[in-house]
Design a protein around this motif. Structure first.
Motif, PDB file in Angstrom:
ATOM      1  N   ASP A 103       0.825  -1.166   0.064  1.00 52.81           N
ATOM      2  CA  ASP A 103      -0.123  -0.034   0.091  1.00 52.81           C
ATOM      3  C   ASP A 103       0.802   0.978  -0.001  1.00 52.81           C
ATOM      4  O   ASP A 103       0.331   2.368  -0.359  1.00 52.81           O
ATOM      5  CB  ASP A 103      -0.926   0.003   1.085  1.00 52.81           C
ATOM      6  CG  ASP A 103      -2.039  -0.938   1.241  1.00 52.81           C
ATOM      7  OD1 ASP A 103      -3.187  -0.807   0.491  1.00 52.81           O
ATOM      8  OD2 ASP A 103      -1.644  -2.209   1.636  1.00 52.81           O
ATOM      9  N   THR A 121      -2.710   6.894   7.135  1.00 53.54           N
ATOM     10  CA  THR A 121      -3.371   7.189   6.056  1.00 53.54           C
ATOM     11  C   THR A 121      -3.749   5.764   5.192  1.00 53.54           C
ATOM     12  O   THR A 121      -4.930   5.803   4.974  1.00 53.54           O
ATOM     13  CB  THR A 121      -2.382   7.795   5.023  1.00 53.54           C
ATOM     14  OG1 THR A 121      -2.119   9.188   5.576  1.00 53.54           O
ATOM     15  CG2 THR A 121      -3.085   8.226   3.917  1.00 53.54           C
ATOM     16  N   ARG A 125      -7.692   4.640   4.377  1.00 55.97           N
ATOM     17  CA  ARG A 125      -8.101   4.052   2.880  1.00 55.97           C
ATOM     18  C   ARG A 125      -8.802   2.869   2.803  1.00 55.97           C
ATOM     19  O   ARG A 125      -9.714   2.510   2.180  1.00 55.97           O
ATOM     20  CB  ARG A 125      -6.735   4.220   1.879  1.00 55.97           C
ATOM     21  CG  ARG A 125      -6.465   5.789   1.508  1.00 55.97           C
ATOM     22  CD  ARG A 125      -5.624   5.422   0.128  1.00 55.97           C
ATOM     23  NE  ARG A 125      -4.343   4.827   0.329  1.00 55.97           N
ATOM     24  CZ  ARG A 125      -3.181   5.210   0.892  1.00 55.97           C
ATOM     25  NH1 ARG A 125      -3.161   6.669   0.918  1.00 55.97           N
ATOM     26  NH2 ARG A 125      -2.376   4.498   1.049  1.00 55.97           N
ATOM     27  N   SER A 129     -12.442   5.507   2.237  1.00 53.89           N
ATOM     28  CA  SER A 129     -12.546   6.905   2.329  1.00 53.89           C
ATOM     29  C   SER A 129     -13.258   7.411   1.026  1.00 53.89           C
ATOM     30  O   SER A 129     -13.410   8.577   0.986  1.00 53.89           O
ATOM     31  CB  SER A 129     -10.974   7.496   2.336  1.00 53.89           C
ATOM     32  OG  SER A 129     -10.263   7.062   1.312  1.00 53.89           O
ATOM     33  N   SER A 161      -6.305  -1.252  -0.927  1.00 57.71           N
ATOM     34  CA  SER A 161      -6.956   0.145  -0.837  1.00 57.71           C
ATOM     35  C   SER A 161      -6.352   1.291  -1.548  1.00 57.71           C
ATOM     36  O   SER A 161      -7.162   1.998  -2.150  1.00 57.71           O
ATOM     37  CB  SER A 161      -7.205   0.259   0.419  1.00 57.71           C
ATOM     38  OG  SER A 161      -5.965   0.510   1.306  1.00 57.71           O
ATOM     39  N   THR A 162      -5.072   1.050  -1.722  1.00 59.21           N
ATOM     40  CA  THR A 162      -4.485   2.481  -2.562  1.00 59.21           C
ATOM     41  C   THR A 162      -4.461   2.246  -3.735  1.00 59.21           C
ATOM     42  O   THR A 162      -4.926   2.905  -4.636  1.00 59.21           O
ATOM     43  CB  THR A 162      -3.086   2.470  -1.951  1.00 59.21           C
ATOM     44  OG1 THR A 162      -2.623   2.468  -0.646  1.00 59.21           O
ATOM     45  CG2 THR A 162      -2.133   3.473  -2.578  1.00 59.21           C
ATOM     46  N   ASP A 165      -8.229   3.141  -4.878  1.00 59.37           N
ATOM     47  CA  ASP A 165      -8.418   4.828  -4.609  1.00 59.37           C
ATOM     48  C   ASP A 165      -7.602   5.324  -5.799  1.00 59.37           C
ATOM     49  O   ASP A 165      -8.290   6.345  -6.664  1.00 59.37           O
ATOM     50  CB  ASP A 165      -7.692   5.177  -3.559  1.00 59.37           C
ATOM     51  CG  ASP A 165      -8.752   4.826  -2.277  1.00 59.37           C
ATOM     52  OD1 ASP A 165      -9.828   4.316  -2.434  1.00 59.37           O
ATOM     53  OD2 ASP A 165      -8.497   5.250  -1.095  1.00 59.37           O
ATOM     54  N   TRP A 188      -2.964   9.893  -1.942  1.00 62.03           N
ATOM     55  CA  TRP A 188      -2.215   9.382  -0.692  1.00 62.03           C
ATOM     56  C   TRP A 188      -2.308  10.427   0.403  1.00 62.03           C
ATOM     57  O   TRP A 188      -2.195  10.265   1.502  1.00 62.03           O
ATOM     58  CB  TRP A 188      -0.726   9.447  -1.156  1.00 62.03           C
ATOM     59  CG  TRP A 188      -0.408   7.951  -1.605  1.00 62.03           C
ATOM     60  CD1 TRP A 188       0.140   7.065  -1.057  1.00 62.03           C
ATOM     61  CD2 TRP A 188      -0.498   7.452  -3.192  1.00 62.03           C
ATOM     62  NE1 TRP A 188       0.629   5.908  -1.708  1.00 62.03           N
ATOM     63  CE2 TRP A 188       0.022   6.528  -3.212  1.00 62.03           C
ATOM     64  CE3 TRP A 188      -0.938   8.212  -4.038  1.00 62.03           C
ATOM     65  CZ2 TRP A 188       0.098   5.645  -4.127  1.00 62.03           C
ATOM     66  CZ3 TRP A 188      -0.885   7.571  -5.458  1.00 62.03           C
ATOM     67  CH2 TRP A 188      -0.393   6.313  -5.383  1.00 62.03           C
TER      68      TRP A 188
END
Length: 229
Positions: A103, A121, A125, A129, A161-162, A165, A188
């Motif tokens: 991530d 962070t 996420r 988010s 999750s990153t 997004d 980020w």
């Protein structure tokens, strides 16, 4: 070493004791519990035993390196957020072409305050988010933001999750070109001073997972965009 706290347990897999203890101190201040392992095999066993909310993973561990630990977790279906810690630029280069499902990334030396901020962070996420929105599609890729699911053609694809997004951010505005700095800030939540190579790593991972259905396009000298649907 381990401790418990209300925000959940973070596993710190780091073979340099001073770095591990400093990271643990700052994470504890943020309200996390911390468990430290210095060996790769022990770290993987701890992931399976303790089910942490996030893993801070040094690449250069003995017994089993961080990349293999992360790949094993993802093969096991464990998508716990992973933040890699790398000691050298060539280790970061090694990540660029690999579909490993991390991530985020930090390069030593790093600020323990920055480490704690990045853990917060990635957890935000992973909790979801992005606001509810319609399904986005481009080429053969489709993203359901509400259910946080992705398909490449007919196949459903597992993303971190990153990665999710980042893909959704690009597909929301098909054809718009984003610089690495803009993506780092929007997805980020970091300033450009945090380093933009992590954007390249995640784009490479998305392309590897989406295969021929990938709508992602590199705009030389500028950044990235997604083809229109």
């Amino acid at each position: 070493m381990s401790s418990s706290a209300g925000r959940g347990l973070v596993l710190v897999a780091e073979d340099e004791a001073a770095i591990a203890e400093l990271a643990a101190m700052y994470l504890t201040r943020d309200g996390f519990g911390v468990h430290i392992e210095s060996d790769g095999l022990a770290a993987l066993a701890a992931v399976r035993r303790l089910r942490p909310v996030a893993v801070v993973l040094d690449i250069g561990l003995s017994g089993m390196d961080g990349i293999e630990i992360c790949k094993t977790m993802r093969t096991d279906g464990d998508w716990t957020p992973v933040l890699f810690v790398t000691a050298r630029d060539d280790e970061l280069d090694r990540l660029l072409g690999l579909e490993i499902g991390a991530d985020d990334y930090l390069t030593k030396p790093f600020s323990p305050r920055e480490l704690a901020a990045r853990v917060r962070t990635v957890l935000r996420r992973s909790a979801g988010s992005l606001p509810p929105a319609e399904t986005y599609s481009a080429g053969g890729t489709r993203v359901d933001v509400i259910r946080r699911r992705v398909w490449a053609g007919e196949a459903e694809i597992a993303l971190t999750s990153t990665e999710f997004d980042l893909l959704a951010h690009l597909l929301r505005r098909p054809g718009q070109v984003f610089t690495r700095e803009q993506l780092l800030s929007s997805v980020w939540g970091y300033s450009a001073s945090a380093g933009t190579r992590t954007v390249d790593v995640h784009i490479a991972q998305l392309r590897a997972k989406l295969g021929d259905e990938s709508p992602l396009r590199t705009v030389r000298g500028i950044g990235y965009s997604a083809d229109g649907g």
